[in-house]
Design a protein around this motif. Structure first.
Motif, short mmCIF file in Angstrom:
data_model
loop_
_atom_site.label_atom_id
_atom_site.label_comp_id
_atom_site.label_asym_id
_atom_site.label_seq_id
_atom_site.Cartn_x
_atom_site.Cartn_y
_atom_site.Cartn_z
N PRO A 1 0.79 -1.23 0.00
CA PRO A 1 0.00 0.00 0.00
C PRO A 1 0.82 1.29 0.00
N ASP A 2 1.89 1.34 0.78
CA ASP A 2 2.70 2.56 0.82
C ASP A 2 3.37 2.83 -0.53
N SER A 3 3.78 1.79 -1.22
CA SER A 3 4.39 1.96 -2.54
C SER A 3 3.37 2.47 -3.55
N THR A 4 2.14 2.00 -3.43
CA THR A 4 1.08 2.47 -4.32
C THR A 4 0.81 3.95 -4.10
N LEU A 5 0.80 4.37 -2.84
CA LEU A 5 0.61 5.80 -2.54
C LEU A 5 1.74 6.63 -3.14
N ALA A 6 2.96 6.12 -3.04
CA ALA A 6 4.12 6.87 -3.53
C ALA A 6 4.12 6.98 -5.05
N SER A 7 3.76 5.91 -5.74
CA SER A 7 3.79 5.91 -7.21
C SER A 7 2.52 6.50 -7.81
N LYS A 8 1.44 6.50 -7.01
CA LYS A 8 0.12 6.99 -7.46
C LYS A 8 -0.41 6.18 -8.65
N THR A 9 0.03 4.95 -8.77
CA THR A 9 -0.47 4.05 -9.81
C THR A 9 -0.66 2.67 -9.21
N GLY A 10 -1.51 1.86 -9.83
CA GLY A 10 -1.69 0.51 -9.34
C GLY A 10 -2.73 -0.24 -10.13
N ILE A 11 -2.82 -1.54 -9.85
CA ILE A 11 -3.85 -2.38 -10.45
C ILE A 11 -4.98 -2.54 -9.43
N CYS A 12 -6.00 -3.30 -9.78
CA CYS A 12 -7.17 -3.40 -8.91
C CYS A 12 -6.81 -3.86 -7.51
N PHE A 13 -5.87 -4.81 -7.41
CA PHE A 13 -5.44 -5.33 -6.12
C PHE A 13 -4.84 -4.21 -5.27
N ASP A 14 -4.06 -3.32 -5.91
CA ASP A 14 -3.43 -2.21 -5.19
C ASP A 14 -4.47 -1.23 -4.66
N TYR A 15 -5.46 -0.89 -5.50
CA TYR A 15 -6.53 0.02 -5.07
C TYR A 15 -7.22 -0.54 -3.83
N ALA A 16 -7.62 -1.80 -3.92
CA ALA A 16 -8.37 -2.42 -2.83
C ALA A 16 -7.53 -2.49 -1.56
N ALA A 17 -6.22 -2.80 -1.70
CA ALA A 17 -5.35 -2.91 -0.53
C ALA A 17 -5.15 -1.56 0.14
N VAL A 18 -4.98 -0.50 -0.65
CA VAL A 18 -4.82 0.85 -0.09
C VAL A 18 -6.07 1.25 0.68
N MET A 19 -7.21 1.08 0.06
CA MET A 19 -8.45 1.51 0.69
C MET A 19 -8.76 0.67 1.94
N THR A 20 -8.52 -0.63 1.85
CA THR A 20 -8.75 -1.50 3.00
C THR A 20 -7.85 -1.11 4.17
N SER A 21 -6.57 -0.86 3.87
CA SER A 21 -5.62 -0.47 4.92
C SER A 21 -6.03 0.84 5.57
N MET A 22 -6.40 1.82 4.75
CA MET A 22 -6.81 3.13 5.29
C MET A 22 -8.03 3.01 6.18
N LEU A 23 -9.04 2.29 5.71
CA LEU A 23 -10.27 2.16 6.47
C LEU A 23 -10.05 1.40 7.77
N ARG A 24 -9.29 0.32 7.72
CA ARG A 24 -9.02 -0.44 8.94
C ARG A 24 -8.23 0.40 9.94
N SER A 25 -7.31 1.22 9.43
CA SER A 25 -6.52 2.06 10.34
C SER A 25 -7.39 3.10 11.03
N GLN A 26 -8.57 3.39 10.46
CA GLN A 26 -9.52 4.30 11.07
C GLN A 26 -10.61 3.55 11.83
N ASP A 27 -10.33 2.28 12.13
CA ASP A 27 -11.22 1.44 12.95
C ASP A 27 -12.56 1.16 12.27
N ILE A 28 -12.53 1.07 10.95
CA ILE A 28 -13.73 0.72 10.18
C ILE A 28 -13.53 -0.68 9.61
N PRO A 29 -14.30 -1.67 10.06
CA PRO A 29 -14.15 -3.04 9.55
C PRO A 29 -14.32 -3.06 8.03
N THR A 30 -13.34 -3.67 7.35
CA THR A 30 -13.33 -3.65 5.89
C THR A 30 -12.89 -4.99 5.34
#
Length: 302
Positions: A204-233
């Protein structure tokens, strides 16, 4: 006398105004300060472990929805299979370090198996262990990081999520803010999609840095962000049309799991598939496609 009284009154008024401005600025600063939710950190505490000289399974925190596995038998390619109702197969590093694997099918009996490569695609089982799991909270597996959405308290995805949700307390608004960020800041990488190898794991951090990714990268970034905000994802992998794809689902208190959703329009939720939404901004045909539940078939949930 009158002038002296007037001057004192003005000074008092200015002092009150200054204090009010300072208080107002302080309140504004507090409102805009990023809130870092308590990031859950998996632990191999060692209170419940199974080993046989080739691998170690730490089930100390199985009640929290995960097990940790490490391989100690050499440098071969290793796989882990976790089964309850569905077979979940993962690659495991051969460096002797623990990795985190979720228990996403609820309480019950799981079997954890470790396989070592013999040759090519042939693997031999080197360990098998049955684990009885009683989840303390059915949402726990979807709040911790794991191999597919790997983040820590000091990860960029965590600080970014805190920043873009600063001043936001409503979980629904946090979901929307994080979704919008993923759509607006990550571009689909068609070249990567055409060349990605089997066994690819998103960072996820590499995807944020490059600002590019495939579907798996999008989902992993969003899942990580939401879980870090205590939202079950849930990070879901399945098929859309004939293509293998990844998307996310979230849990909202009072509403339950909101599956395959894209946005909340004030009345109804729509698909939260950040990949197609990003690549098809403003495209009516894509919007129509991603809001049709029949186009998504879930296979695995992480």
């Amino acid at each position: 006398m009158f002038r002296k009284t007037l001057r004192r009154s003005l000074q008092k008024g200015l002092k009150k105004t200054r204090n009010a401005v300072i208080l107002g600025l302080s309140a504004a600063a507090l409102i805009c300060t990023p809130v870092f939710a308590q990031v859950r950190t998996p632990e191999s505490s060692g209170s419940v472990t199974y080993s046989n000289g080739n691998a170690v399974i730490d089930a100390s925190n199985a009640s929290q929805g995960y097990v940790m596995v490490k391989y100690t038998g050499g440098t071969s390619r290793i796989k882990v299979r976790i089964t309850k109702g569905t077979d979940y197969t993962y690659d495991l590093n051969a460096s002797g370090n623990y990795e985190v694997f979720p228990l996403t099918e609820g309480s019950g009996t799981y079997t954890v198996k470790v396989f070592q490569q013999v040759q090519g695609t042939s693997y031999a089982q080197v360990m098998s262990q049955t684990i009885n799991v009683n989840l303390a909270d059915e949402l726990s597996p979807f709040l911790y990081p794991n191999q597919f959405c790997n983040f820590r308290a000091d990860s960029a995805v965590v600080s970014t999520a805190a920043s873009i949700t600063a001043g936001v307390s409503d979980p629904l608004s946090k979901v929307q803010a994080i979704y919008n960020y993923a759509v607006d800041n990550i571009s689909y990488d068609y070249q990567k999609a055409a060349t990605v190898q089997s066994g690819y794991l998103p960072v996820p951090d590499s995807t944020l840095a490059s600002k590019t990714g495939i579907c798996f990268d999008y989902a992993a970034v969003m899942t990580s962000m939401l879980r870090s905000q205590d939202i079950p994802t849930k990070l879901v992998i399945g098929y859309t049309g004939g293509a293998y794809h990844a998307w996310v689902s979230v849990y909202v208190t009072g509403q339950g799991w909101v599956d395959n959703i894209i946005y909340f329009d004030g009345v109804n939720w729509r698909y939260m598939d950040p990949t197609f939404a990003s690549s098809g901004k403003g495209n009516a045909a894509i919007t129509s496609y991603i809001t049709n539940p029949a186009n998504y078939q879930a296979k695995f949930t992480y």
